[in-house]
Design an enzyme around this catalytic site. Structure first.
Site, PDB file in Angstrom:
ATOM      1  CD  GLU A 104      25.548   5.652  40.422  1.00  0.00           C
ATOM      2  OE1 GLU A 104      24.544   6.388  40.287  1.00  0.00           O
ATOM      3  OE2 GLU A 104      26.329   5.761  41.380  1.00  0.00           O
ATOM      4  CG  ASP A 105      22.012   9.141  39.150  1.00  0.00           C
ATOM      5  OD1 ASP A 105      23.153   8.715  39.424  1.00  0.00           O
ATOM      6  OD2 ASP A 105      21.383   9.904  39.906  1.00  0.00           O
ATOM      7  NE  ARG A 130      14.647  11.872  43.639  1.00  0.00           N
ATOM      8  CZ  ARG A 130      15.956  11.761  43.841  1.00  0.00           C
ATOM      9  NH1 ARG A 130      16.750  11.424  42.848  1.00  0.00           N
ATOM     10  NH2 ARG A 130      16.481  11.998  45.031  1.00  0.00           N
ATOM     11  CG  PHE A 174      23.613  20.035  39.727  1.00  0.00           C
ATOM     12  CD1 PHE A 174      24.331  19.128  40.492  1.00  0.00           C
ATOM     13  CD2 PHE A 174      22.246  20.130  39.915  1.00  0.00           C
ATOM     14  CE1 PHE A 174      23.690  18.341  41.438  1.00  0.00           C
ATOM     15  CE2 PHE A 174      21.597  19.342  40.856  1.00  0.00           C
ATOM     16  CZ  PHE A 174      22.321  18.445  41.622  1.00  0.00           C
ATOM     17  CB  VAL A 175      21.944  17.316  34.497  1.00  0.00           C
ATOM     18  CG1 VAL A 175      22.822  17.995  33.470  1.00  0.00           C
ATOM     19  CG2 VAL A 175      22.603  16.024  34.994  1.00  0.00           C
ATOM     20  CE  LYS A 177      14.755   8.754  48.151  1.00  0.00           C
ATOM     21  NZ  LYS A 177      14.271   9.948  48.876  1.00  0.00           N
ATOM     22  N   GLY A 178      18.331   8.131  42.152  1.00  0.00           N
ATOM     23  CA  GLY A 178      18.529   8.697  40.818  1.00  0.00           C
ATOM     24  C   GLY A 178      18.404   7.708  39.673  1.00  0.00           C
ATOM     25  CE  LYS A 236      27.832  16.041  36.592  1.00  0.00           C
ATOM     26  NZ  LYS A 236      27.352  17.185  37.408  1.00  0.00           N
ATOM     27  CG  ASP A 280      30.378  15.099  39.100  1.00  0.00           C
ATOM     28  OD1 ASP A 280      31.249  15.426  38.279  1.00  0.00           O
ATOM     29  OD2 ASP A 280      29.887  15.914  39.910  1.00  0.00           O
ATOM     30  CG  ASP A 328      17.690  14.906  43.851  1.00  0.00           C
ATOM     31  OD1 ASP A 328      18.723  14.334  43.431  1.00  0.00           O
ATOM     32  OD2 ASP A 328      17.586  15.369  44.994  1.00  0.00           O
TER      33      ASP A 328
HETATM   34  P1  5GP Z   1      30.094  11.294  42.183  1.00  0.00           P
HETATM   35  O1  5GP Z   1      30.437  10.560  43.445  1.00  0.00           O
HETATM   36  O2  5GP Z   1      30.480  10.553  40.942  1.00  0.00           O
HETATM   37  O3  5GP Z   1      30.665  12.696  42.198  1.00  0.00           O
HETATM   38  O4  5GP Z   1      28.537  11.516  42.157  1.00  0.00           O
HETATM   39  C1  5GP Z   1      27.662  10.472  42.220  1.00  0.00           C
HETATM   40  C2  5GP Z   1      26.266  10.899  42.616  1.00  0.00           C
HETATM   41  O5  5GP Z   1      26.133  12.307  42.785  1.00  0.00           O
HETATM   42  C3  5GP Z   1      25.285  10.526  41.521  1.00  0.00           C
HETATM   43  O6  5GP Z   1      24.850   9.209  41.644  1.00  0.00           O
HETATM   44  C4  5GP Z   1      24.198  11.561  41.761  1.00  0.00           C
HETATM   45  O7  5GP Z   1      23.312  11.105  42.754  1.00  0.00           O
HETATM   46  C5  5GP Z   1      24.941  12.781  42.246  1.00  0.00           C
HETATM   47  N1  5GP Z   1      25.214  13.708  41.117  1.00  0.00           N
HETATM   48  C6  5GP Z   1      26.386  13.901  40.459  1.00  0.00           C
HETATM   49  N2  5GP Z   1      26.236  14.815  39.481  1.00  0.00           N
HETATM   50  C7  5GP Z   1      24.940  15.180  39.509  1.00  0.00           C
HETATM   51  C8  5GP Z   1      24.163  16.082  38.714  1.00  0.00           C
HETATM   52  O8  5GP Z   1      24.618  16.752  37.775  1.00  0.00           O
HETATM   53  N3  5GP Z   1      22.859  16.175  39.032  1.00  0.00           N
HETATM   54  C9  5GP Z   1      22.280  15.485  40.069  1.00  0.00           C
HETATM   55  N4  5GP Z   1      20.979  15.680  40.279  1.00  0.00           N
HETATM   56  N5  5GP Z   1      22.980  14.628  40.823  1.00  0.00           N
HETATM   57  C10 5GP Z   1      24.297  14.477  40.547  1.00  0.00           C
END
Ligand code: 5GP
Length: 180
Positions: free
Chosen positions: A98-99, A164, A151-152, A42-43, A130, A102, A158
């Site tokens: 994508e939002d 959100r 963590f944002v 949903k991000g 990130k 990370d 969210d």
């Molecule tokens: P990754 O697999 O790259 O570690 O993370 C991907 C997903 O994790 C993102 O699409 C998001 O939903 C969630 N995520 C990663 N970092 C953050 C953050 O700082 N804040 C939030 N709210 N969600 C995050």
């Protein structure tokens, strides 16, 4: 809600300015191409809504939902599709919206999964990048902002399903995490 926020990282005006730039860049890059925007729920919802209105070429929308962190703030590395695309993407020019990227594990899974469906092209646009904990080597073609290892929340992102609807990107007060 505002009392839960430690700091605002990117205010609403800065987001809109950057989103407009990205929209212009994407419009140039995909001129005369059949563009399909795939929003990762949903991000990515706020970003998709604003970005698409800054794209000046015709495009279609589709949506996918995958597991994120649940109610924790660190990636499990396990990705599961909760909602798949409605239509085939074969021979389509697909842009993933994508939002935040990370560790990159979610994106790596998504790219592999969508590449198997034989799109004409597959690129990625992420509002936030990130890099501190990157575990997977992923290419992000369009980046809104590079952000520090925090963590944002806000603007679609969210914590435990909430925040959100904040119109900016911010950092939660640490005490919130310890209550879970
Ligand atoms: P990754 O697999 O790259 O570690 O993370 C991907 C997903 O994790 C993102 O699409 C998001 O939903 C969630 N995520 C990663 N970092 C953050 C953050 O700082 N804040 C939030 N709210 N969600 C995050």
């Amino acid at each position: 809600m505002l009392e839960d926020i430690e700091e605002i990282l990117i205010d609403g005006k800065a987001i809109q300015t950057r989103v407009k730039e990205l929209g212009e860049e994407i419009s140039r890059r995909y001129e005369n191409k059949d563009l399909l925007l795939v929003c990762i729920l949903k991000g990515g919802i706020m970003f998709m809504a604003d970005l698409s209105r800054c794209i000046t070429i015709p495009c279609e929308f589709d949506f996918m939902a995958v597991t994120s962190y649940g109610e924790a703030t660190e990636s499990s590395g396990v990705v599961r599709i909760l909602k798949d695309l409605d239509k085939s993407i074969q021979n389509r020019h697909v842009l993933i919206i994508e939002d935040v990227v990370d560790t990159g594990l979610t994106l790596k899974y998504l790219v592999k999964n969508l590449e198997n469906r034989r799109p004409a092209s597959l690129k990625v646009c992420s509002l936030l990048n990130k890099k501190a904990h990157r575990k997977a080597d992923v290419k992000i073609d369009f980046v809104g902002f590079d952000i520090p290892d925090k963590f944002v929340i806000g603007y679609g992102l969210d914590y435990a399903g909430k925040y959100r609807n904040l119109p900016f990107i911010s950092v939660l007060k640490p005490k919130i995490y310890t209550t879970c």
